[in-house]
Motif scaffolding. Structure first.
Motif, mmCIF file in Angstrom:
data_model
loop_
_atom_site.group_PDB
_atom_site.id
_atom_site.type_symbol
_atom_site.label_atom_id
_atom_site.label_comp_id
_atom_site.label_asym_id
_atom_site.label_seq_id
_atom_site.Cartn_x
_atom_site.Cartn_y
_atom_site.Cartn_z
ATOM 1 N N CYS A 370 0.904 -1.376 0.028
ATOM 2 C CA CYS A 370 -0.039 0.097 -0.013
ATOM 3 C C CYS A 370 0.855 1.283 0.204
ATOM 4 C CB CYS A 370 -1.078 -0.049 1.322
ATOM 5 S SG CYS A 370 -2.167 -1.345 1.085
ATOM 6 N N LYS A 371 1.891 1.138 0.681
ATOM 7 C CA LYS A 371 2.709 2.414 0.766
ATOM 8 C C LYS A 371 3.502 2.743 -0.669
ATOM 9 C CE LYS A 371 7.333 3.614 2.643
ATOM 10 N NZ LYS A 371 8.499 3.104 3.637
ATOM 11 N N TYR A 372 3.839 1.559 -1.247
ATOM 12 C CA TYR A 372 4.436 1.806 -2.950
ATOM 13 C C TYR A 372 3.345 2.236 -3.737
ATOM 14 C CZ TYR A 372 8.674 -0.721 -1.368
ATOM 15 O OH TYR A 372 10.088 -0.903 -0.824
ATOM 16 N N LEU A 373 2.290 1.656 -3.654
ATOM 17 C CA LEU A 373 1.096 1.984 -4.427
ATOM 18 C C LEU A 373 0.765 3.390 -4.211
ATOM 19 C CD1 LEU A 373 -0.807 0.907 -6.618
ATOM 20 C CD2 LEU A 373 -2.278 0.260 -4.750
ATOM 21 N N LYS A 374 0.572 3.843 -2.971
ATOM 22 C CA LYS A 374 0.224 5.281 -2.850
ATOM 23 C C LYS A 374 1.181 6.286 -3.390
ATOM 24 C CE LYS A 374 -0.131 8.558 1.018
ATOM 25 N NZ LYS A 374 -0.392 8.647 2.430
ATOM 26 N N ALA A 375 2.552 5.916 -3.032
ATOM 27 C CA ALA A 375 3.663 6.914 -3.786
ATOM 28 C C ALA A 375 3.772 6.818 -5.173
ATOM 29 C CB ALA A 375 4.899 6.234 -3.099
ATOM 30 N N GLU A 387 -0.905 14.044 -0.288
ATOM 31 C CA GLU A 387 -1.473 14.197 1.079
ATOM 32 C C GLU A 387 -3.011 13.752 1.208
ATOM 33 O OE1 GLU A 387 -1.640 18.372 2.041
ATOM 34 O OE2 GLU A 387 -0.740 18.792 0.190
ATOM 35 N N TYR A 388 -3.431 13.861 0.234
ATOM 36 C CA TYR A 388 -4.936 13.579 0.144
ATOM 37 C C TYR A 388 -5.354 12.145 -0.161
ATOM 38 C CZ TYR A 388 -4.999 18.740 -0.030
ATOM 39 O OH TYR A 388 -5.066 20.236 0.327
ATOM 40 N N LEU A 389 -4.369 11.311 -0.437
ATOM 41 C CA LEU A 389 -4.525 9.818 -0.727
ATOM 42 C C LEU A 389 -4.135 9.197 0.496
ATOM 43 C CD1 LEU A 389 -5.380 7.700 -2.888
ATOM 44 C CD2 LEU A 389 -2.970 7.641 -3.536
ATOM 45 N N ARG A 390 -4.952 8.417 0.999
ATOM 46 C CA ARG A 390 -4.595 7.671 2.091
ATOM 47 C C ARG A 390 -5.359 6.199 2.151
ATOM 48 N NH1 ARG A 390 -8.630 7.578 6.315
ATOM 49 N NH2 ARG A 390 -10.610 8.879 5.709
ATOM 50 N N PHE A 391 -4.690 5.224 2.959
ATOM 51 C CA PHE A 391 -5.495 3.968 3.032
ATOM 52 C C PHE A 391 -5.752 3.575 4.316
ATOM 53 C CE2 PHE A 391 -0.859 3.606 2.594
ATOM 54 C CZ PHE A 391 -0.642 2.484 3.617
ATOM 55 N N ASN A 392 -6.763 2.759 4.472
ATOM 56 C CA ASN A 392 -7.059 2.147 5.692
ATOM 57 C C ASN A 392 -7.158 0.402 5.356
ATOM 58 O OD1 ASN A 392 -7.485 4.449 7.146
ATOM 59 N ND2 ASN A 392 -9.692 4.410 6.507
ATOM 60 N N ILE A 393 -6.332 -0.086 6.405
ATOM 61 C CA ILE A 393 -6.186 -1.562 6.161
ATOM 62 C C ILE A 393 -6.903 -2.289 7.191
ATOM 63 C CG2 ILE A 393 -4.478 -3.627 6.479
ATOM 64 C CD1 ILE A 393 -2.271 -1.700 5.536
ATOM 65 N N ASP A 431 -8.655 -0.130 2.104
ATOM 66 C CA ASP A 431 -9.349 0.768 1.427
ATOM 67 C C ASP A 431 -8.432 1.916 1.055
ATOM 68 O OD1 ASP A 431 -12.104 -0.537 1.428
ATOM 69 O OD2 ASP A 431 -11.895 -0.247 3.569
ATOM 70 N N PHE A 432 -8.520 2.465 -0.268
ATOM 71 C CA PHE A 432 -7.775 3.548 -0.485
ATOM 72 C C PHE A 432 -8.950 4.856 -0.665
ATOM 73 C CE2 PHE A 432 -4.217 1.212 -1.194
ATOM 74 C CZ PHE A 432 -3.193 1.958 -1.242
ATOM 75 N N LEU A 433 -8.780 6.073 -0.195
ATOM 76 C CA LEU A 433 -9.785 7.175 -0.286
ATOM 77 C C LEU A 433 -8.897 8.315 -0.634
ATOM 78 C CD1 LEU A 433 -10.123 5.471 2.676
ATOM 79 C CD2 LEU A 433 -12.292 6.836 2.632
ATOM 80 N N TYR A 434 -9.625 9.271 -1.421
ATOM 81 C CA TYR A 434 -8.834 10.439 -1.820
ATOM 82 C C TYR A 434 -9.931 11.723 -1.219
ATOM 83 C CZ TYR A 434 -6.813 14.082 -4.344
ATOM 84 O OH TYR A 434 -5.929 15.207 -4.833
ATOM 85 N N GLN A 435 -9.327 12.382 -0.448
ATOM 86 C CA GLN A 435 -10.078 13.373 0.193
ATOM 87 C C GLN A 435 -11.308 12.787 1.015
ATOM 88 O OE1 GLN A 435 -10.582 16.434 -2.741
ATOM 89 N NE2 GLN A 435 -8.960 17.613 -1.698
ATOM 90 N N ASP A 436 -11.244 11.556 1.391
ATOM 91 C CA ASP A 436 -12.451 10.724 2.163
ATOM 92 C C ASP A 436 -13.490 10.322 0.974
ATOM 93 O OD1 ASP A 436 -11.059 11.080 4.822
ATOM 94 O OD2 ASP A 436 -12.125 13.155 5.138
ATOM 95 N N ILE A 437 -13.165 10.281 0.024
ATOM 96 C CA ILE A 437 -13.961 9.761 -1.097
ATOM 97 C C ILE A 437 -13.378 8.260 -1.675
ATOM 98 C CG2 ILE A 437 -15.047 9.800 -3.388
ATOM 99 C CD1 ILE A 437 -14.661 13.046 -3.013
ATOM 100 N N ASN A 438 -14.178 7.342 -1.350
ATOM 101 C CA ASN A 438 -13.652 5.983 -1.796
ATOM 102 C C ASN A 438 -13.255 5.866 -3.335
ATOM 103 O OD1 ASN A 438 -14.075 4.629 0.772
ATOM 104 N ND2 ASN A 438 -16.181 4.740 0.153
ATOM 105 N N CYS A 439 -11.959 5.247 -3.426
ATOM 106 C CA CYS A 439 -11.517 5.252 -4.884
ATOM 107 C C CYS A 439 -11.423 3.732 -5.072
ATOM 108 C CB CYS A 439 -10.097 5.542 -4.776
ATOM 109 S SG CYS A 439 -9.793 7.308 -4.416
ATOM 110 N N PHE A 440 -10.888 2.935 -4.288
ATOM 111 C CA PHE A 440 -10.738 1.501 -4.608
ATOM 112 C C PHE A 440 -10.661 0.686 -3.503
ATOM 113 C CE2 PHE A 440 -6.787 3.382 -5.836
ATOM 114 C CZ PHE A 440 -5.922 2.613 -5.015
ATOM 115 N N THR A 441 -10.460 -0.510 -3.416
ATOM 116 C CA THR A 441 -10.271 -1.744 -2.188
ATOM 117 C C THR A 441 -9.473 -2.527 -3.063
ATOM 118 O OG1 THR A 441 -12.314 -0.802 -1.124
ATOM 119 C CG2 THR A 441 -11.347 -3.065 -0.604
#
Length: 669
Positions: A370-375, A387-393, A431-441
């Motif tokens: 998830c760290k590599y994918l986000k970057a 900074e607006y892209l985050r993930f919850n495991i 779960d990947f979110l951008y500005q708290d909007i669901n993008c993909f899981t």
């Protein structure tokens, strides 16, 4: 009734009840940290006295001669052997957010169902008092704070209680105070952990004596029947393993504060409690001992963890202070009775949890991918800001995830394939979110080895960075082909991401899948009519099977026949026949007789219609999808799908096989 006493709650009346039962001096009870914390915790439910609309605050019902299974085991193995004659029965005190008159309807055995339901809705939980001095809290189950009063997440289970034939429930996790004889802080932490853990839930939970005895039997760190000052971290892990769970241990001294909070959050939001090993410091930051607590909630915004601390109470706030120290945070109304805790600070040394044994894929593999994918998504696609892209495991049961996906089916671009996949019982998801909007899981196989294909599926949401993942894969692929890979994807977790899309590219759509796309999935008929049977077999009308243009050329549409029936079978072949509704013995019956009840995709009728055009009579044949046995679909938007299958049947079958015949779709279909 002699067994029950109902009164208004005040901290004094509550303390008097405990003092009389346990023979503990009232002054000691009133100064006990738990008593002050409980009184402050109950604040959201306290109402102004005399307010008719909201009632008269909190009432308590004292239930004498209560048998508590955990204490009964402790009593049988330890307290019964004492020279002092300790009682085996406990005192259970129930809490209600209404006045005593409302609580007293438990004696009214003809009370209306509505009044009983209202009392059940006002139930706040109970506290079990052991019949021993000083350390008397055997079990406390008080409701989590009201939803409107919290910005935090709590783990809770449904706790049951019964009074006079009325079943009460409360959402909480049991809390227990160590008695310094049978149990210590680690015992209490493990007892709460086992009560909370979703795998152990609904199974018998070990008593404090069983937990302690099991730990000591496998260690040589005790003397006689008395405990040493505490458990080692290995003893805690062994206890978790003895309870059929797989222990996971993190060395918190090697984690930064964000990693520590992230790990706690991952397991807590998955419903798994976490045990913390704490190094205790005084106000001068001098080490004064070790402690163990169970984490049951968190608040990421305020950097708080909510713990069951056996010295203080349930859902106590452990708040990040500074320089890696943590301090207790509690309502100021309780501060006078929590002076000792106010002088303590903590460093988290260990994080321990226990999960389902077949979850073998380590959290580290998921976090790294998830760290590599986000970057890389930010660097090589059109996602604008990292900074607006985050993930919850989290960990989730596969059937629960499918339920959630089905409930929000229209939100996804590709949920249908996922819902039909076979999956392991437990999954890691991110779960990947951008500005708290669901993008993909991202959905991971929790049973896979880290170097394997850990990525099972990617659920993509509608219209949120469409094709961004595919673009990243193509970037990887193109750079690998050119000999300048962005990173060595073959030597870390990103290979699973790369391989996921490579497998998609290499997977050819089967003929069966193509037929399903054109005409719907193959299914047996919903039912068979009685007249369609001939003895114990289905009637076979020897329908005309069309597999080629040559077959079609031999078939003649006869306008003297009222109508034909047709069906496309599992293999994609078209069958045409007739239906005789007059003669019950006739073989010419409904759609199942066209293919002898085998699987079919879509079927219907063909009617002829004569129209006048330029003084000429022209015969037009109209087809529909009127087959109750085959023309159905149980997925969302089924009516639209059936219409699409009918259009495909006209285009791909009838128009190709019968180009000289005017065939159209009947109006309304």
């Amino acid at each position: 009734m002699d067994n029950y006493v109902i009164k208004n709650y005040t901290v004094d009346s509550f303390s008097v009840e405990i003092s009389e039962f346990t023979k503990t001096p009232l002054s000691y009870v009133l100064e006990k940290a738990f008593i002050g914390y409980l009184d402050a915790y109950l604040t959201p439910w306290k109402n102004p006295a005399g307010n008719i609309k909201t009632g008269f605050g909190i009432s308590i019902l004292s239930e004498k001669n209560y048998i508590d299974s955990s204490f009964l085991d402790d009593f049988a193995h330890h307290y019964v052997k004492n020279f002092q004659n300790y009682e085996k029965n406990c005192l259970r005190i129930h809490f209600f957010k209404c006045n005593p008159e409302d609580v007293s309807i438990i004696y009214n055995y003809s009370a209306s169902k509505d009044r009983i339901e209202e009392l059940k809705a006002n139930y706040l939980g109970f506290i079990v008092i052991r019949p021993i001095p000083n350390y008397f809290i055997a079990r406390a189950c008080i409701s989590v704070w009201p939803e409107e009063d919290k910005k935090h997440f709590f783990i809770s289970n449904t706790i049951n209680a019964s009074l006079c034939g009325i079943d009460f429930t409360v959402q909480s996790i049991p809390f227990m105070e160590q008695d310094h004889v049978v149990s210590v802080c680690a015992t209490s932490a493990l007892w709460t952990f086992l009560y909370t853990n979703k795998i152990k839930n609904n199974l018998r939970i070990q008593s404090p004596y069983e937990i302690t005895n099991g730990a000591l039997l496998k260690n040589n760190t005790f003397k006689g029947d008395n405990l040493t000052p505490g458990y080692t971290i290995d003893m805690i892990c062994q206890c978790i393993k003895d309870n059929k769970l797989s222990p996971i241990l993190f060395d918190a001294t090697k984690l930064n504060i964000n990693e520590l909070k992230e790990i706690c959050h991952i397991f807590i939001q998955s419903g798994y409690p976490v045990i913390l090993g704490l190094q205790v410091y005084n106000n001068s930051k001098e080490e004064i001992g070790l402690h163990a607590v169970t984490v049951l909630g968190d608040n990421e915004e305020d950097s708080k963890l909510y713990i069951h601390d056996d010295r203080l109470g349930f859902y106590v706030s452990l708040k990040e202070d500074k320089n890696d120290y943590w301090g207790l945070f509690y309502p100021k109304s309780a501060s006078k009775k929590l002076q000792k805790a106010d002088d303590e600070y903590y460093k988290i040394t260990d994080i321990v949890t226990g999960i389902y044994p077949k979850i073998r894929l380590p959290l580290a593999s998921i976090r790294l991918l998830c760290k590599y994918l986000k970057a890389d998504l930010t660097a090589f696609t059109n996602i604008p800001s990292l900074e607006y892209l985050r993930f919850n495991i989290s960990i989730i049961e596969s059937n629960k995830l499918k339920q959630q996906v089905r409930e929000s089916y229209s939100s996804y671009r590709n949920a249908n394939i996922f819902l039909e996949k076979s999956l392991p019982k437990y999954l890691w998801i991110a779960d990947f979110l951008y500005q708290d909007i669901n993008c993909f899981t991202l959905i991971f196989d929790s049973t896979e080895v880290p170097q394997g294909d850990i990525l099972l599926y990617i659920l993509e949401y509608q219209n949120v960075f469409p094709n961004s993942l595919k673009k990243l894969y193509e970037t990887y692929r193109n750079n690998i082909i050119n000999g300048t890979p962005l990173r060595d994807v073959f030597n870390n977790e990103m290979f699973s991401f790369y391989n996921y899309f490579r497998n998609l590219e290499n997977t050819k759509i089967s003929i069966y899948d193509k037929l399903t796309e054109l005409y719907g999935y193959a299914k047996i008929p919903k039912y068979i009519n009685l007249e369609e049977f001939n003895a114990d077999e289905l009637k076979d009308q020897k329908a005309y099977k069309i597999t080629s243009k040559d077959d079609a050329d031999k078939f003649i549409f006869d306008s003297n026949i009222d109508y034909y029936i047709w069906i496309i079978d599992e293999e994609g072949f078209l069958y045409i026949g007739t239906e005789d509704k007059e003669d019950l013995n006739s073989v010419y019956k409904g759609h199942p007789t066209l293919i002898q009840g085998r699987k079919g995709r879509i079927g219907g009728e063909i009617h002829h219609k004569t129209i006048s055009e330029d003084d000429k009579n022209i015969v037009v044949w109209e087809i529909n999808s009127k087959s109750g046995r085959y023309s159905w679909d149980d997925e969302p938007d089924s009516k639209s799908k059936i219409s699409n299958y009918l259009r495909n049947a006209l285009k791909e079958k009838f128009n190709i096989y019968f180009p000289g015949i005017s065939i159209v779709i009947e109006e309304g279909f």
